[in-house]
Scaffold this motif. Sequence first.
Motif, PDB file in Angstrom:
ATOM      1  N   HIS A   1       1.675  -3.737 -11.289  1.00  0.00           N
ATOM      2  CA  HIS A   1       2.655  -3.991 -10.221  1.00  0.00           C
ATOM      3  C   HIS A   1       2.335  -3.218  -8.943  1.00  0.00           C
ATOM      4  N   LYS A   2       1.441  -2.222  -9.034  1.00  0.00           N
ATOM      5  CA  LYS A   2       1.148  -1.381  -7.875  1.00  0.00           C
ATOM      6  C   LYS A   2       0.304  -2.104  -6.820  1.00  0.00           C
ATOM      7  N   ASP A   3      -0.288  -3.251  -7.177  1.00  0.00           N
ATOM      8  CA  ASP A   3      -1.026  -4.015  -6.155  1.00  0.00           C
ATOM      9  C   ASP A   3      -0.091  -4.410  -5.012  1.00  0.00           C
ATOM     10  N   ARG A   4       1.139  -4.711  -5.373  1.00  0.00           N
ATOM     11  CA  ARG A   4       2.095  -5.136  -4.333  1.00  0.00           C
ATOM     12  C   ARG A   4       2.344  -4.004  -3.342  1.00  0.00           C
ATOM     13  N   ILE A   5       2.558  -2.806  -3.857  1.00  0.00           N
ATOM     14  CA  ILE A   5       2.909  -1.713  -2.939  1.00  0.00           C
ATOM     15  C   ILE A   5       1.691  -1.249  -2.149  1.00  0.00           C
ATOM     16  N   ALA A   6       0.511  -1.363  -2.751  1.00  0.00           N
ATOM     17  CA  ALA A   6      -0.699  -0.950  -2.026  1.00  0.00           C
ATOM     18  C   ALA A   6      -0.841  -1.798  -0.768  1.00  0.00           C
ATOM     19  N   VAL A   7      -0.682  -3.108  -0.917  1.00  0.00           N
ATOM     20  CA  VAL A   7      -0.802  -3.998   0.244  1.00  0.00           C
ATOM     21  C   VAL A   7       0.293  -3.674   1.263  1.00  0.00           C
ATOM     22  N   TYR A   8       1.512  -3.490   0.782  1.00  0.00           N
ATOM     23  CA  TYR A   8       2.628  -3.212   1.704  1.00  0.00           C
ATOM     24  C   TYR A   8       2.468  -1.868   2.409  1.00  0.00           C
ATOM     25  N   MET A   9       2.028  -0.851   1.685  1.00  0.00           N
ATOM     26  CA  MET A   9       1.925   0.482   2.303  1.00  0.00           C
ATOM     27  C   MET A   9       0.802   0.511   3.343  1.00  0.00           C
ATOM     28  N   LEU A  10      -0.286  -0.208   3.083  1.00  0.00           N
ATOM     29  CA  LEU A  10      -1.378  -0.258   4.071  1.00  0.00           C
ATOM     30  C   LEU A  10      -0.956  -1.088   5.280  1.00  0.00           C
ATOM     31  N   TRP A  11      -0.354  -2.225   4.994  1.00  0.00           N
ATOM     32  CA  TRP A  11       0.123  -3.102   6.066  1.00  0.00           C
ATOM     33  C   TRP A  11       1.170  -2.363   6.907  1.00  0.00           C
TER      34      TRP A  11
END
Length: 293
Positions: A24-34
């Motif tokens: 599930h951390k793929d979602r937050i990685a994209v959001y935190m970088l974005w």
Amino acid sequence: MRCQRLGGLELCVKLEYSNPTGSHKDRIAVYMLWGAARDGLLEPGGCVGEISSGNTAASLAWASRLLGVRAVLYVEGRVSPLKESLIRALGGELVRIPRGPEGRRAAVEDMESRGCLYIGQSGNEYNWLAHYETTGREILEQTNWAVDAFVMGVGTGGTLTGVGARLREEVGSTLVAGVSPRGSRLLGGGGGDVIEGLASHDEPRLYLKHSSVVERLIPVASSEAFEGVKQLARATGILAGPSTGAALAGLSRLVEEGLLDRGSRAVIVAADHATRYPDLLERLAAEEGGGRV
Ligand SMILES: Cc1ncc(COP(=O)(O)O)c(C=O)c1O
């Protein structure tokens, strides 16, 4: 999402291990970088740093490479070779640090000296937002807005509170319950059982900030998490990691306490897959007792 009847409930499992790096951390990685780029803190060719040896490290390595950013991942203490290889295979740079506050302080200083932005998932609002805007919305769509309970282990608390807020806003009556290792700081203890991915010795800022949507925080022992993994595998064929077993154990507690009616629909998240935990797989194999050919 896979749904089936289990012990008088309809159990729906959101299969987050099918994300690109397996959690599930793929979602937050994209959001935190974005989010960092949107806030003007990160530019193409820039660098991010995070202290994590778990799923977030792998996800940040993956998302950073996709977005053309360097990722330096600081891993505390001893980490399994499998995890280290995963982070490096995805293009992450790995730095080992001693476990504890000293090591973490040194990591943050090192990030600064390299010009890397400290991501800090435990206090990063984009972590919460990722689950509010994507995981929560998908759960609503996949259940046709009928969710009686949502149960999730607390690491940073981003998933529990982000999804929980969305469900409470759009369904209203959903029971939102968190799961924490027995004896954890969040439960008033001094640090408790180890259930990988869940906070035991610290109180994540994100969870504390958004915890008003959480009606119950259920203590679960690591042995119960293991039993939960086994029960889920036997009943559904889903072979998830220990935090998913902990969520199932927490859900069973709600049923025992009469907080859910027969036929209620409960949603849990399979945050990652059992293959990420070689020791867990070995234990499961030994308990199943299947012979070798
Ligand atoms: C396997 C696993 N399960 C559950 C969690 C908890 O998720 P969250 O940080 O959104 O609370 C984590 C977090 O690291 C995790 O790695």
